[in-house]
Design a protein around this motif. Structure first.
Motif, PDB file in Angstrom:
ATOM      1  N   LYS A 200       0.838  -1.197   0.000  1.00 37.87           N
ATOM      2  CA  LYS A 200       0.000   0.000   0.000  1.00 37.87           C
ATOM      3  C   LYS A 200       0.874   1.247   0.000  1.00 37.87           C
ATOM      4  O   LYS A 200       2.053   1.210   0.363  1.00 37.87           O
ATOM      5  N   GLU A 202       0.728   3.649   2.061  1.00 36.39           N
ATOM      6  CA  GLU A 202       1.150   3.955   3.427  1.00 36.39           C
ATOM      7  C   GLU A 202       2.407   3.180   3.830  1.00 36.39           C
ATOM      8  O   GLU A 202       3.102   3.572   4.757  1.00 36.39           O
ATOM      9  N   ASN A 203       2.686   2.072   3.128  1.00 35.11           N
ATOM     10  CA  ASN A 203       3.876   1.276   3.439  1.00 35.11           C
ATOM     11  C   ASN A 203       5.152   1.884   2.889  1.00 35.11           C
ATOM     12  O   ASN A 203       6.246   1.520   3.345  1.00 35.11           O
ATOM     13  N   MET A 205       5.296   5.533   1.833  1.00 36.72           N
ATOM     14  CA  MET A 205       5.307   7.000   1.824  1.00 36.72           C
ATOM     15  C   MET A 205       6.180   7.564   2.947  1.00 36.72           C
ATOM     16  O   MET A 205       6.450   6.911   3.957  1.00 36.72           O
ATOM     17  N   SER A 207       6.375  10.325   5.860  1.00 40.14           N
ATOM     18  CA  SER A 207       5.374  11.038   6.662  1.00 40.14           C
ATOM     19  C   SER A 207       6.047  11.713   7.848  1.00 40.14           C
ATOM     20  O   SER A 207       7.261  11.601   8.043  1.00 40.14           O
ATOM     21  N   ARG A 280      -4.217   8.170  -1.836  1.00 37.65           N
ATOM     22  CA  ARG A 280      -4.727   7.853  -0.503  1.00 37.65           C
ATOM     23  C   ARG A 280      -3.790   6.834   0.149  1.00 37.65           C
ATOM     24  O   ARG A 280      -3.191   6.007  -0.540  1.00 37.65           O
ATOM     25  N   PRO A 281      -3.682   6.852   1.470  1.00 39.44           N
ATOM     26  CA  PRO A 281      -2.744   5.924   2.119  1.00 39.44           C
ATOM     27  C   PRO A 281      -3.099   4.449   1.930  1.00 39.44           C
ATOM     28  O   PRO A 281      -2.216   3.595   1.915  1.00 39.44           O
ATOM     29  N   ASP A 282      -4.401   4.150   1.773  1.00 36.53           N
ATOM     30  CA  ASP A 282      -4.815   2.753   1.617  1.00 36.53           C
ATOM     31  C   ASP A 282      -4.828   2.303   0.160  1.00 36.53           C
ATOM     32  O   ASP A 282      -5.201   1.177  -0.154  1.00 36.53           O
ATOM     33  N   VAL A 302       0.208  12.422  -0.511  1.00 36.05           N
ATOM     34  CA  VAL A 302      -0.760  11.495   0.074  1.00 36.05           C
ATOM     35  C   VAL A 302      -1.637  12.288   1.041  1.00 36.05           C
ATOM     36  O   VAL A 302      -1.123  12.976   1.939  1.00 36.05           O
ATOM     37  N   ASP A 304      -5.418  12.583   3.492  1.00 37.12           N
ATOM     38  CA  ASP A 304      -6.453  11.828   4.200  1.00 37.12           C
ATOM     39  C   ASP A 304      -7.818  12.173   3.634  1.00 37.12           C
ATOM     40  O   ASP A 304      -7.934  12.879   2.617  1.00 37.12           O
ATOM     41  N   GLY A 311       1.505  12.562   3.833  1.00 37.32           N
ATOM     42  CA  GLY A 311       2.698  11.885   3.350  1.00 37.32           C
ATOM     43  C   GLY A 311       2.991  12.246   1.908  1.00 37.32           C
ATOM     44  O   GLY A 311       2.255  12.993   1.270  1.00 37.32           O
TER      45      GLY A 311
END
Length: 324
Positions: A200, A202-203, A205, A207, A280-282, A302, A304, A311
């Motif tokens: 993903k 979020e893995n 990026m 932040s 998006r993070p997901d 990135v 929310d 991020g």
């Protein structure tokens, strides 16, 4: 030249014969095939594949394909089954037995025990009248007219036909189960496909303190200092409430220099790209890569659900993660 020509003709003849063998399978995709699929779909156990010799090698591949496409399966060597490995098989399992002749002694020897335990069996044979075919609940006919071997002895066309029938079974079950690409990735977490389908945004990026950001109204020279410090080739520009106002990248800097603006006095508002492309993070990292490729950009912000930047990532991050 003569030898080269003979070699080419031999190879082409082999391919033609195996193509004919595979094409002949179409006539055998019938009610028996449907019943085999229904048996496996209804089973509470595993598919246990057995086969000797070349059929065993094909069986190993079929078991691996089934297991990676949503049907729990494994291979058991029939000779080893006679010496203890039958203990690996439960009454809830289904045996998928491969034998071109349908009379392979090591498998036929297991039939009384298979029947005694009440284990269902699907046979894959080239002879629907064979011992194995008649003992099975259903037989998948993989008969071929000729082996590609000029002596009609070495398993060639017959093993190809069995392998293709196994693939047909695995794919039919995959589609019946609604198996997805993400499901497939969970069976291949170490491969490139797994990384593309499981990783993903979020893995990968950057932040927190690693995210380059400045407020609206910031002098361009100060924004450049932030970009240099955080080393992502971009900076995020924030509204007073913390939402995304825009983005400024190395590409924007080159375009700014072409405009002959005074970097010492210009503000970031004059040169930023309003809003810009976001992720998006997901979101899958592979999706973020597609956005970058389609938009011909090297970085993404990135955000929310309320458009607050949380991020950023760039092509180098995706490259390091093995997504590219």
């Amino acid at each position: 030249m003569s030898q080269s020509s003979d070699l080419i003709q031999s190879a082409q003849r082999t391919i033609r014969l195996e193509l004919e063998a595979v094409e002949g399978l179409l006539a055998h995709i019938d009610a028996d095939f449907v019943r085999a699929c229904e048996m496996i779909l209804a089973s509470k156990g595993r598919v246990v594949v057995v086969g000797m010799g070349k059929s065993g090698h094909v069986g190993n591949k079929i078991a691996a394909t089934l297991a990676s496409t949503g049907t729990t399966a494994f291979f058991v060597h029939p000779a080893e089954a006679s010496h203890g490995d039958m203990g690996m098989i439960t009454k809830d399992d289904i045996i998928l037995a491969l034998s071109n002749s349908g009379t392979t002694n090591e498998i036929v020897t297991l039939l009384p025990l298979i029947k005694r335990l009440g284990i269902q069996m699907i046979s894959v044979t080239g002879n629907p009248e064979s011992t194995l075919a008649k003992a099975a609940e259903v037989n998948l006919n993989v008969h071929v007219a000729h082996e590609a071997c000029p002596l009609n002895l070495a398993p060639t066309s017959s093993t190809t036909a069995a392998l293709v029938m196994g693939d047909a079974l695995a794919v039919a079950l995959l589609e019946a189960r609604g198996f997805t690409a993400e499901d497939f990735a969970f069976s291949h977490p170490g491969g490139a496909l797994g990384r593309r389908l499981l990783l993903k945004v979020e893995n990968v990026m950057h932040s927190g303190d690693e995210l380059p950001h400045v407020q609206r109204g910031t002098l361009l020279k100060n924004a450049l200092m932030e970009m240099t410090l955080k080393r992502l080739g971009m900076t995020v520009i924030l509204e007073s409430d913390g939402r995304l106002a825009g983005v400024f990248t190395d590409g924007d800097l080159r375009r700014t220099l072409d405009r002959n603006l005074d970097i010492q006095t210009a503000t970031i508002d004059e040169v930023m790209t309003p809003q810009g492309k976001t992720a998006r993070p997901d979101m899958l990292a592979a999706e973020a890569l597609k956005i970058m490729e389609d938009s011909k950009i090297l970085a993404l912000v990135v955000v929310d659900g309320e458009n607050h930047p949380i991020g950023a990532l760039n092509m180098h991050d995706l490259l390091r993660a093995g997504v590219m």
